[in-house]
Design a protein around this motif. Structure first.
Motif, short mmCIF file in Angstrom:
data_model
loop_
_atom_site.label_atom_id
_atom_site.label_comp_id
_atom_site.label_asym_id
_atom_site.label_seq_id
_atom_site.Cartn_x
_atom_site.Cartn_y
_atom_site.Cartn_z
N ILE A 57 -39.45 7.29 31.11
CA ILE A 57 -40.69 7.32 31.89
C ILE A 57 -41.87 7.29 30.92
O ILE A 57 -41.94 8.10 29.99
CB ILE A 57 -40.78 8.60 32.74
CG1 ILE A 57 -39.56 8.69 33.66
CG2 ILE A 57 -42.06 8.64 33.56
CD1 ILE A 57 -39.37 10.04 34.30
N SER A 58 -42.81 6.38 31.14
CA SER A 58 -43.99 6.27 30.27
C SER A 58 -44.89 7.49 30.43
O SER A 58 -44.92 8.13 31.47
CB SER A 58 -44.78 5.01 30.61
OG SER A 58 -43.99 3.87 30.37
N LEU A 59 -45.64 7.74 29.37
CA LEU A 59 -46.60 8.85 29.37
C LEU A 59 -47.76 8.55 30.31
O LEU A 59 -48.24 7.42 30.39
CB LEU A 59 -47.19 9.02 27.98
CG LEU A 59 -46.46 9.90 26.98
CD1 LEU A 59 -47.07 9.71 25.61
CD2 LEU A 59 -46.53 11.34 27.38
N THR A 60 -48.26 9.59 30.97
CA THR A 60 -49.44 9.44 31.81
C THR A 60 -50.59 10.23 31.18
O THR A 60 -50.38 11.03 30.26
CB THR A 60 -49.20 10.00 33.23
OG1 THR A 60 -48.98 11.42 33.13
CG2 THR A 60 -48.01 9.33 33.91
N LEU A 61 -51.77 10.01 31.70
CA LEU A 61 -52.94 10.74 31.23
C LEU A 61 -52.72 12.24 31.38
O LEU A 61 -53.03 13.02 30.48
CB LEU A 61 -54.17 10.29 32.04
CG LEU A 61 -55.49 11.00 31.74
CD1 LEU A 61 -55.93 10.76 30.31
CD2 LEU A 61 -56.57 10.55 32.71
N ARG A 120 -49.77 12.10 13.96
CA ARG A 120 -48.49 11.42 14.24
C ARG A 120 -48.11 11.55 15.72
O ARG A 120 -47.55 10.63 16.30
CB ARG A 120 -47.38 11.97 13.33
CG ARG A 120 -47.45 11.40 11.93
CD ARG A 120 -46.19 11.69 11.13
NE ARG A 120 -46.01 13.11 10.88
CZ ARG A 120 -46.57 13.75 9.85
NH1 ARG A 120 -47.32 13.09 8.99
NH2 ARG A 120 -46.36 15.03 9.67
N LEU A 121 -48.43 12.69 16.32
CA LEU A 121 -48.16 12.88 17.74
C LEU A 121 -48.99 11.90 18.58
O LEU A 121 -48.50 11.33 19.55
CB LEU A 121 -48.46 14.33 18.16
CG LEU A 121 -48.18 14.69 19.62
CD1 LEU A 121 -46.69 14.52 19.96
CD2 LEU A 121 -48.62 16.12 19.91
N ARG A 127 -47.73 4.69 21.53
CA ARG A 127 -46.50 3.90 21.74
C ARG A 127 -45.93 4.07 23.14
O ARG A 127 -45.45 3.12 23.75
CB ARG A 127 -45.41 4.32 20.74
CG ARG A 127 -45.51 3.70 19.39
CD ARG A 127 -44.24 3.90 18.58
NE ARG A 127 -43.68 5.24 18.62
CZ ARG A 127 -44.01 6.23 17.80
NH1 ARG A 127 -44.92 6.03 16.85
NH2 ARG A 127 -43.44 7.42 17.90
N GLU A 128 -45.99 5.30 23.67
CA GLU A 128 -45.27 5.61 24.91
C GLU A 128 -46.14 5.65 26.16
O GLU A 128 -45.63 5.89 27.26
CB GLU A 128 -44.53 6.95 24.77
CG GLU A 128 -43.53 6.99 23.64
CD GLU A 128 -42.42 5.95 23.76
OE1 GLU A 128 -42.00 5.65 24.90
OE2 GLU A 128 -41.97 5.44 22.71
N VAL A 129 -47.45 5.45 26.03
CA VAL A 129 -48.32 5.54 27.20
C VAL A 129 -48.01 4.42 28.20
O VAL A 129 -47.58 3.32 27.81
CB VAL A 129 -49.82 5.49 26.79
CG1 VAL A 129 -50.23 4.13 26.27
CG2 VAL A 129 -50.72 5.94 27.93
N ASN A 130 -48.21 4.70 29.47
CA ASN A 130 -48.02 3.70 30.52
C ASN A 130 -49.21 2.73 30.45
O ASN A 130 -50.33 3.11 30.75
CB ASN A 130 -47.96 4.39 31.88
CG ASN A 130 -47.76 3.41 33.02
OD1 ASN A 130 -47.82 2.19 32.85
ND2 ASN A 130 -47.53 3.94 34.20
N ASP A 133 -51.76 2.30 33.26
CA ASP A 133 -52.71 3.40 33.49
C ASP A 133 -53.87 3.23 32.52
O ASP A 133 -53.79 3.66 31.37
CB ASP A 133 -51.98 4.73 33.30
CG ASP A 133 -52.88 5.95 33.41
OD1 ASP A 133 -54.06 5.80 33.77
OD2 ASP A 133 -52.39 7.06 33.13
N GLU A 134 -54.95 2.60 32.98
CA GLU A 134 -56.09 2.29 32.09
C GLU A 134 -56.70 3.54 31.47
O GLU A 134 -57.01 3.57 30.28
CB GLU A 134 -57.18 1.52 32.86
CG GLU A 134 -56.82 0.07 33.10
CD GLU A 134 -57.94 -0.68 33.81
OE1 GLU A 134 -59.12 -0.38 33.55
OE2 GLU A 134 -57.61 -1.57 34.61
N GLU A 135 -56.88 4.59 32.29
CA GLU A 135 -57.47 5.83 31.77
C GLU A 135 -56.56 6.45 30.71
O GLU A 135 -57.03 6.96 29.70
CB GLU A 135 -57.71 6.83 32.90
CG GLU A 135 -58.95 6.53 33.72
CD GLU A 135 -59.21 7.65 34.72
OE1 GLU A 135 -59.35 8.82 34.28
OE2 GLU A 135 -59.28 7.35 35.92
N GLY A 136 -55.24 6.42 30.96
CA GLY A 136 -54.29 6.96 30.00
C GLY A 136 -54.32 6.20 28.69
O GLY A 136 -54.31 6.80 27.61
N VAL A 137 -54.39 4.88 28.76
CA VAL A 137 -54.45 4.04 27.56
C VAL A 137 -55.74 4.34 26.78
O VAL A 137 -55.71 4.54 25.56
CB VAL A 137 -54.37 2.54 27.92
CG1 VAL A 137 -54.66 1.66 26.71
CG2 VAL A 137 -53.01 2.21 28.51
#
Length: 195
Positions: A57-61, A120-121, A127-130, A133-137
């Motif tokens: 599952i991709s990361l969300t904001l 690094r985090l 790398r893993e963001v969805n 999801d524009e706000e998350g990116v």
């Protein structure tokens, strides 16, 4: 989860603090000594590692904001127990989640630069963001870029990215209805003349 240190350590106050206290946001820790080695046992029952959570599952904001705000909370809490943040492991496989709350692994044999680890985090976030999801990116890239600055502060970055409740209230426009008193007075004068 068991982490092993190379040599047996002298049981300093940090180990005693970890063993004797339930520190909010820090995995419950026990330390044992076997064959001249220190073994750190962490209770991860019913918790899932951050890395494993986001393999499918991709990361969300919300995931990123939640993790960083829980990290800041843990850093403040550790100070109350006279522990510094240098021994928090920020690799995704050592961060655990249960019911939307994040728990961190405090490992005294390893003292690192938290700014480098946090950088690094943020690379993991990017790398893993969805990417739908524009706000998350935007959040992941802005956070990552900010961690490239010299001597940055996680707290300052987050205060710029996430406004506090007070700031949000200030930004919210007043929702009172505009009343044109001259028009209203003319309307009342007309009603009085009719009466």
């Amino acid at each position: 989860m068991i982490l092993e240190a190379d040599a047996e350590e002298i049981e300093d106050y940090r180990i005693i603090m970890l063993k004797e206290n339930d520190i909010p946001g820090v995995l419950k820790t026990d330390v044992r000594y076997v064959d001249n080695k220190s073994q750190y046992y962490y209770d991860i029952s019913s918790k899932t590692s951050f890395k494993m959570l986001h393999e499918k599952i991709s990361l969300t904001l919300e995931d990123m904001k939640g993790l960083v705000s829980d990290l800041l909370e843990v850093i403040h809490t550790l100070k109350k127990y006279m522990l510094d943040e240098k021994s928090i492991l920020l690799e995704p496989e050592y961060i655990f989640c249960e019911n939307g709350k994040y728990y961190f692994c405090y490992y005294p044999p390893c003292e690192q630069n938290i700014e480098e680890d946090f950088h690094r985090l943020t690379e993991f976030f990017v790398r893993e963001v969805n990417y739908k999801d524009e706000e998350g990116v935007r959040f992941a890239y802005t956070l990552h870029k900010a961690t490239m600055e010299d001597n940055y502060s996680i707290e300052e970055i987050m205060s710029r990215l996430i406004p506090t409740e007070e700031e949000e209230e200030e930004e919210t426009p007043c929702e009172t209805e505009f009343v044109d008193y001259t028009q209203r007075m003319e309307h009342l004068a007309q009603e009085e003349s009719i009466v």
